[in-house]
Design a protein around this motif. Structure first.
Motif, mmCIF file in Angstrom:
data_model
loop_
_atom_site.group_PDB
_atom_site.id
_atom_site.type_symbol
_atom_site.label_atom_id
_atom_site.label_comp_id
_atom_site.label_asym_id
_atom_site.label_seq_id
_atom_site.Cartn_x
_atom_site.Cartn_y
_atom_site.Cartn_z
ATOM 1 N N GLY A 5 0.792 -1.224 0.000
ATOM 2 C CA GLY A 5 0.000 0.000 0.000
ATOM 3 C C GLY A 5 0.821 1.269 0.000
ATOM 4 O O GLY A 5 0.420 2.292 0.566
ATOM 5 N N ILE A 6 1.984 1.229 -0.653
ATOM 6 C CA ILE A 6 2.902 2.371 -0.651
ATOM 7 C C ILE A 6 2.808 3.135 -1.964
ATOM 8 O O ILE A 6 2.906 2.555 -3.053
ATOM 9 C CB ILE A 6 4.352 1.904 -0.432
ATOM 10 C CG1 ILE A 6 4.509 1.317 0.971
ATOM 11 C CG2 ILE A 6 5.334 3.060 -0.642
ATOM 12 C CD1 ILE A 6 5.850 0.666 1.215
ATOM 13 N N GLN A 7 2.624 4.445 -1.882
ATOM 14 C CA GLN A 7 2.728 5.344 -3.026
ATOM 15 C C GLN A 7 3.796 6.387 -2.710
ATOM 16 O O GLN A 7 3.569 7.287 -1.889
ATOM 17 C CB GLN A 7 1.391 6.034 -3.315
ATOM 18 C CG GLN A 7 0.337 5.130 -3.934
ATOM 19 C CD GLN A 7 -0.891 5.935 -4.366
ATOM 20 O OE1 GLN A 7 -1.504 6.630 -3.563
ATOM 21 N NE2 GLN A 7 -1.229 5.837 -5.633
ATOM 22 N N PRO A 8 4.970 6.268 -3.301
ATOM 23 C CA PRO A 8 6.049 7.216 -2.977
ATOM 24 C C PRO A 8 5.655 8.659 -3.297
ATOM 25 O O PRO A 8 5.043 8.941 -4.333
ATOM 26 C CB PRO A 8 7.198 6.755 -3.877
ATOM 27 C CG PRO A 8 6.894 5.327 -4.195
ATOM 28 C CD PRO A 8 5.402 5.242 -4.261
ATOM 29 N N THR A 9 6.015 9.548 -2.384
ATOM 30 C CA THR A 9 5.749 10.973 -2.577
ATOM 31 C C THR A 9 6.934 11.701 -3.199
ATOM 32 O O THR A 9 6.805 12.830 -3.657
ATOM 33 C CB THR A 9 5.391 11.635 -1.238
ATOM 34 O OG1 THR A 9 6.489 11.474 -0.331
ATOM 35 C CG2 THR A 9 4.142 10.999 -0.641
ATOM 36 N N LEU A 10 8.079 11.051 -3.171
ATOM 37 C CA LEU A 10 9.303 11.616 -3.737
ATOM 38 C C LEU A 10 10.084 10.478 -4.378
ATOM 39 O O LEU A 10 10.377 9.480 -3.718
ATOM 40 C CB LEU A 10 10.135 12.285 -2.635
ATOM 41 C CG LEU A 10 11.550 12.758 -2.994
ATOM 42 C CD1 LEU A 10 11.503 13.765 -4.121
ATOM 43 C CD2 LEU A 10 12.230 13.351 -1.769
ATOM 44 N N ILE A 11 10.401 10.618 -5.661
ATOM 45 C CA ILE A 11 11.128 9.569 -6.382
ATOM 46 C C ILE A 11 12.380 10.176 -7.007
ATOM 47 O O ILE A 11 12.310 11.217 -7.678
ATOM 48 C CB ILE A 11 10.249 8.919 -7.468
ATOM 49 C CG1 ILE A 11 9.008 8.282 -6.828
ATOM 50 C CG2 ILE A 11 11.045 7.875 -8.258
ATOM 51 C CD1 ILE A 11 8.034 7.668 -7.826
ATOM 52 N N VAL A 12 13.517 9.537 -6.773
ATOM 53 C CA VAL A 12 14.794 9.985 -7.331
ATOM 54 C C VAL A 12 15.306 8.907 -8.276
ATOM 55 O O VAL A 12 15.533 7.770 -7.866
ATOM 56 C CB VAL A 12 15.831 10.241 -6.213
ATOM 57 C CG1 VAL A 12 17.170 10.660 -6.825
ATOM 58 C CG2 VAL A 12 15.329 11.296 -5.245
ATOM 59 N N ASP A 13 15.489 9.277 -9.534
ATOM 60 C CA ASP A 13 16.013 8.345 -10.529
ATOM 61 C C ASP A 13 17.518 8.544 -10.650
ATOM 62 O O ASP A 13 17.993 9.432 -11.358
ATOM 63 C CB ASP A 13 15.335 8.568 -11.881
ATOM 64 C CG ASP A 13 15.867 7.638 -12.966
ATOM 65 O OD1 ASP A 13 16.688 6.755 -12.649
ATOM 66 O OD2 ASP A 13 15.459 7.802 -14.129
ATOM 67 N N ALA A 14 18.268 7.710 -9.918
ATOM 68 C CA ALA A 14 19.732 7.767 -9.967
ATOM 69 C C ALA A 14 20.293 6.634 -10.810
ATOM 70 O O ALA A 14 21.496 6.386 -10.793
ATOM 71 C CB ALA A 14 20.303 7.696 -8.551
ATOM 72 N N ALA A 15 19.429 5.946 -11.549
ATOM 73 C CA ALA A 15 19.860 4.862 -12.438
ATOM 74 C C ALA A 15 19.715 5.262 -13.896
ATOM 75 O O ALA A 15 20.553 4.927 -14.734
ATOM 76 C CB ALA A 15 19.057 3.604 -12.154
ATOM 77 N N CYS A 16 18.627 5.945 -14.214
ATOM 78 C CA CYS A 16 18.432 6.599 -15.511
ATOM 79 C C CYS A 16 18.339 5.653 -16.695
ATOM 80 O O CYS A 16 18.848 5.942 -17.772
ATOM 81 C CB CYS A 16 19.507 7.661 -15.740
ATOM 82 S SG CYS A 16 19.463 8.911 -14.452
ATOM 83 N N HIS A 17 17.679 4.535 -16.493
ATOM 84 C CA HIS A 17 17.310 3.682 -17.626
ATOM 85 C C HIS A 17 16.055 4.274 -18.256
ATOM 86 O O HIS A 17 15.181 4.790 -17.543
ATOM 87 C CB HIS A 17 17.061 2.249 -17.144
ATOM 88 C CG HIS A 17 16.852 1.278 -18.254
ATOM 89 N ND1 HIS A 17 15.620 1.096 -18.855
ATOM 90 C CD2 HIS A 17 17.712 0.447 -18.886
ATOM 91 C CE1 HIS A 17 15.720 0.190 -19.799
ATOM 92 N NE2 HIS A 17 16.988 -0.220 -19.845
ATOM 93 N N PRO A 18 15.930 4.223 -19.581
ATOM 94 C CA PRO A 18 14.772 4.853 -20.237
ATOM 95 C C PRO A 18 13.413 4.351 -19.747
ATOM 96 O O PRO A 18 12.417 5.064 -19.870
ATOM 97 C CB PRO A 18 14.973 4.501 -21.719
ATOM 98 C CG PRO A 18 16.441 4.293 -21.861
ATOM 99 C CD PRO A 18 16.900 3.699 -20.568
ATOM 100 N N SER A 19 13.358 3.148 -19.173
ATOM 101 C CA SER A 19 12.077 2.602 -18.728
ATOM 102 C C SER A 19 11.626 3.147 -17.373
ATOM 103 O O SER A 19 10.464 2.989 -16.984
ATOM 104 C CB SER A 19 12.171 1.073 -18.627
ATOM 105 O OG SER A 19 13.090 0.701 -17.607
#
Length: 339
Positions: free
Chosen positions: A226-240
């Motif tokens: 039941g988790i919906q992140p409020t802050l997401i950091v993309d430090a991997a940067c795959h196009p998907s």
């Protein structure tokens, strides 16, 4: 002096070069330690679109000021300093709105101009930040990597009620985890990666939950809990990743993209506007050195959790190979220079 030079892609040498003299407004730094970053590897391998050759690489470095140019206070001689690699004009539109990191005439040490993988480097005096006596040398050299996390978090104003999801447990993801937990005290930090050893590093850096998305579905795990992140950091940067992040995010969430993937990504606009998601990007750092030095002084972040290897600068080729190939055990690699 000895300098590590990438003459062309895949051609790295240690050259004898003349000792540089600082011009007006500059200082010369006798380098003691330098850190290897993914962008150094990319320049070495010819994968950095911004690099110019030949180039003394290295934008994470620390040392002692041993010479000053005209107009620089003589009290700066002998000062221990960490160097901000971002050189900006100070008057273009980005600079005027507090974003010198994307200055229209941006120069980055180690990319557009010779950097810190050398026994000595000449840099603008304003880019050399004094290090307090109580900070160890190997912490001082880690200021620049943490400024990347400072820039990311500075975009999105994390709060104690945030549930943060960080994609990627490499050096940049791990510095971000430390800042989210140690500085901003966010409620929960979830880290997703495909390497168990990196996920263990994330836990050591303060992650509350880690998920191996090679073995488990990230979406299924978050939905199940039941988790919906409020802050997401993309430090991997795959196009998907971006589209997945949009689908997993809470309404009113913030998403930050850190990397330079040149591959196209496909997103559904309705997912952004339907939740009124804010999407940010982050490059380098915008005047974050004083902030990070303060965090280090207060003990809010801990570079020791990230430093895994140290090599003499003459072993730089071996050091880069370890950095590139040993993703299970290697995080931050430091190079030492003669005292």
């Amino acid at each position: 002096m000895k300098s590590i030079v990438v003459k062309n892609p895949d051609e790295l040498v240690i050259e004898d070069r003349p000792l540089p003299a600082p011009a007006a407004g500059e200082v010369r730094v006798r380098i003691k330690l330098a850190g290897i970053c993914g962008s150094d590897s990319h320049i070495y391998r010819g994968h950095n679109p911004f690099a110019q050759y030949p180039r003394v690489i290295g934008h994470e470095f620390f040392g002692v000021i041993d010479a000053i140019g005209e107009g620089v206070d003589s009290l700066r001689l002998g000062q221990r300093v960490s160097v901000d690699p971002v050189i900006s004009c100070g008057h273009c539109y980005p600079c005027s709105v507090g974003k010198p990191n994307v200055c229209t005439s941006l120069v980055v040490l180690g990319v557009h101009r010779d950097g810190g993988f050398s026994e000595y480097a000449v840099v603008p005096a304003k880019n050399a930040f004094a290090i307090p006596d109580n900070l160890a040398d190997h912490h001082a050299v880690m200021v620049e990597p943490f400024t990347i996390a400072a820039n990311v978090t500075g975009q999105v104003n994390p709060g104690k009620n945030d549930i943060a999801l960080v994609y990627g447990a490499g050096p940049m993801g791990l510095t971000t985890v430390q800042v989210l937990k140690g500085v901003y005290k966010v409620r929960q930090v979830i880290v997703v990666d495909r390497i168990d050893e990196r996920l263990a590093m994330a836990q050591k850096s303060g992650a509350d939950t880690v998920i191996n998305n090679r073995e488990h579905s990230l979406a299924a795990r978050l939905i199940e809990e039941g988790i919906q992140p409020t802050l997401i950091v993309d430090a991997a940067c795959h196009p998907s990743i971006l589209q997945e992040a949009i689908s997993l995010a809470s309404p009113a969430a913030r998403i930050v993209i850190m990397g330079f993937s040149s591959e196209p990504t496909e997103i559904i606009q309705q997912g952004i506007t339907g939740k009124e998601i804010s999407i940010f990007s982050s490059r380098l750092n915008a005047n974050k050195f004083p902030l990070v030095i303060d965090w280090l002084t207060q003990g809010l972040i801990d570079p020791d959790k990230l430093i895994t290897h140290t090599f003499d600068y003459q072993q730089v080729a071996d050091a880069i190979e370890v950095f590139e190939k040993d993703q299970r055990q290697c995080c931050k690699v430091l190079l030492t220079f003669p005292s």
